[in-house]
Design an enzyme around this catalytic site. Sequence first.
Site, PDB file in Angstrom:
ATOM      1  N   HIS A 492       0.836  -1.207   0.000  1.00 49.20           N
ATOM      2  CA  HIS A 492       0.000   0.000   0.000  1.00 49.20           C
ATOM      3  C   HIS A 492       0.874   1.261   0.000  1.00 49.20           C
ATOM      4  CE1 HIS A 492      -3.599   2.407   1.365  1.00 49.20           C
ATOM      5  NE2 HIS A 492      -2.609   3.193   1.778  1.00 49.20           N
ATOM      6  N   GLU A 493       1.770   1.337   0.973  1.00 47.79           N
ATOM      7  CA  GLU A 493       2.620   2.533   1.066  1.00 47.79           C
ATOM      8  C   GLU A 493       3.529   2.644  -0.155  1.00 47.79           C
ATOM      9  OE1 GLU A 493       1.793   4.718   3.064  1.00 47.79           O
ATOM     10  OE2 GLU A 493       0.519   3.479   4.344  1.00 47.79           O
ATOM     11  N   HIS A 496       1.806   4.556  -2.811  1.00 46.07           N
ATOM     12  CA  HIS A 496       1.955   6.008  -2.649  1.00 46.07           C
ATOM     13  C   HIS A 496       3.336   6.448  -3.133  1.00 46.07           C
ATOM     14  CE1 HIS A 496      -1.731   6.820  -0.527  1.00 46.07           C
ATOM     15  NE2 HIS A 496      -1.441   6.062   0.519  1.00 46.07           N
ATOM     16  N   HIS A 499       3.471   6.762  -6.800  1.00 39.15           N
ATOM     17  CA  HIS A 499       2.753   7.973  -7.217  1.00 39.15           C
ATOM     18  C   HIS A 499       3.712   9.178  -7.189  1.00 39.15           C
ATOM     19  CE1 HIS A 499      -1.357  10.288  -6.660  1.00 39.15           C
ATOM     20  NE2 HIS A 499      -0.809  10.505  -7.837  1.00 39.15           N
TER      21      HIS A 499
END
Length: 701
Positions: A492-493, A496, A499
């Site tokens: 998940h992290e 980010h 991104h």
Amino acid sequence: MKKATFLICIILSTFSSCKQTVKSDNPFFREFDTPFEVPPFELIKPSHFMPAYLKGFEEQKKEIKAIITNPDPPSFDNTIKALEYSGQLLTKVSRVFGSLNSANTNDSLQAINREVAPLTSKHRDDISMNDSLFQRIKLVYENMGKLRLTDEEKKILDDTYKNFVRSGSALSPEDKKKVRKINQELSRLSVRFGENLLAETNGFKLIIDKKEDLTGLPEGIISQAANMAKSLKMDGKWIFTLQVPSMTPFLQYSDRRDLRKKLFTGYFMKGDNDNQNDNKAIIANIAKLRIEKAHILGYNSHADFIIERNMAKTPEKVFDFLGQVWAAALPVAKSEVTAQRYLINREGGKLKPEPWDWWYYTEKIKKEKFDLDDEVTRPYFKIDNVIDGMFYVANQLYGLVFTKRTDIPKYQPDVVTFEVTRNNKHVGILMIDNFPRPSKRGGAWCGAFRGQSRDIKGKMISPVVTMVTNSTPPTDDKPALLTLDEANTLFHEFGHALHQLLSNCTYPGVSGTSVPRDFVELPSQIMEHWVLEPEVLKVYAKHYQTGEIIPEAIVEKLEKAGKFNIGFLTVEYLAAALLDMEYHSLNEPVELDIREFENKVLDKYGLIPEIKPRYRSTYFNHIWNSGYAAGYYSYIWCEILDADAFQAFKETGNIFNKEVAGRFEEEILSKGGTKDPFDMYIAFRGKEPGIDALLENRGLK
Ligand SMILES: [Zn+2]
């Protein structure tokens, strides 16, 4: 599911008039003379921050003055662009300070934070309420149609104008004064909230000194607790803390109901102990001030104010959406309680399950139903292997290569640093910091010491990204072996982080993760879909001792158990999201009794007594201290998008489809906040997703 993850994107911009001592040895006053200009952590002392902040405030103040005294008529370049590129020293110091104060704080940093937060708030207000500046921005904005601007420039002009209005630029001098006072008070209160929470989390320990009190606990968990005791100079005892990797296994496996109750009560009473760290009065004050501010700015509630700029647009839409998922999930959670009662009866027990029993009985049922428990899978989820797995996915999708570097400064020995390249070209730096310590706040997040953008001459500035988690640490005889949930958090992290790494924007204000709160979890949550894909497991899920790939039989069980306990996971999350929405939809600045308000809200929705919200009010850091106010709903909102976006890969029969990945990068990851998120999504997918993909994804249909 989405755990305690959040993203920090602290770009403070600030000022003060205090006297300053500029020391020439202050690293912030020079270019960082390190590989990739990573902050030279070993040279940065707490005493360097304040002078750097003060100089940063002063520099930006001068830059603003130059904009408003420019004799030329306001233009995009001399106003909007000049403003975008102002405050560089301030950004430099505040990014380093913000990251360190979250991941590796100490008394000195906390003291600086108390001092700097109100100064920052004042500086920000000095800019956003500067009427001469606003009049120039307004003029450029009103002439937007006549200017030759790129789409990105149009977006930044629109954002700048609206942000100024939303900050109070168009208010009367008297109302401006009121908003300033509220902002000052809010910044002070949120700092105190965070400090209290850290003190409460570190302040509670379950100390066990008799071996028989460890009954039910797996060997790995026991040695982790012994290590914790040793590190606190209590050799021979076992210590469990309120950190998730320590607490959750205890709740899952300990046969001692009284001790489970003691530990979990310590957790859910954080900030609610009527002691010097109590957060109730602070929260009541924050909620009230937010309503007052919303009213001055012409909004009915803080939620109206916030959500206007989100994808959802109105609180009604959010309530309606949460209500639909709640209605689907609550009956499932109730059936999970029934299953627990059934098991208890069968075991000859008479007890009524309580919140501290949930993990314990759920674990037993899972074991019985799927012959599966976390301890069986942990050996296959060695942290280094999981990291290799996520790097593999990023390589297959985007062609990125991650090379470990030991010559780059780090802020803490646990940090592992990678250089990210593509086709042998530098993309950015990624730092990963995984294990709990008292200097780190709870949860997991992704931030950046430097964001991607282009400098004023157009030269690419590459990002320095940091991923922080609180994962199961290694012990004396074992490496860090993760639960599946922790592996999910890493992916998940990492989403980010991608991104930020793949951002390809010009202006710092719209680059990377500068997107609405209810869109920012799409890039992170989509990554979680690859964790359990057999093709990916084969690459990374290897036994830490034998190297054996995770057996197919276990993978099958994991898949089957994927939707297990989903009622609980959805309901405890939604209860927190609804609590957030209810606080921030209040439209009268009343004196709240926090316990009473919380109970009233949870009763209204019919939350069952066996479940506590994922965050109770007094430790809900997301909404009181981390920018997620009226935004905690974002995780499940974004799940509509990520479930549907992953389908775009699945539909091609290839989870690494290069064409789809290219489109995802081009239309979403690289775009930052340069377009409306809805338009970005349509450009990627060609259609709007519905709630069905989400319900199906969760098995709630
Ligand atoms: Zn996230």
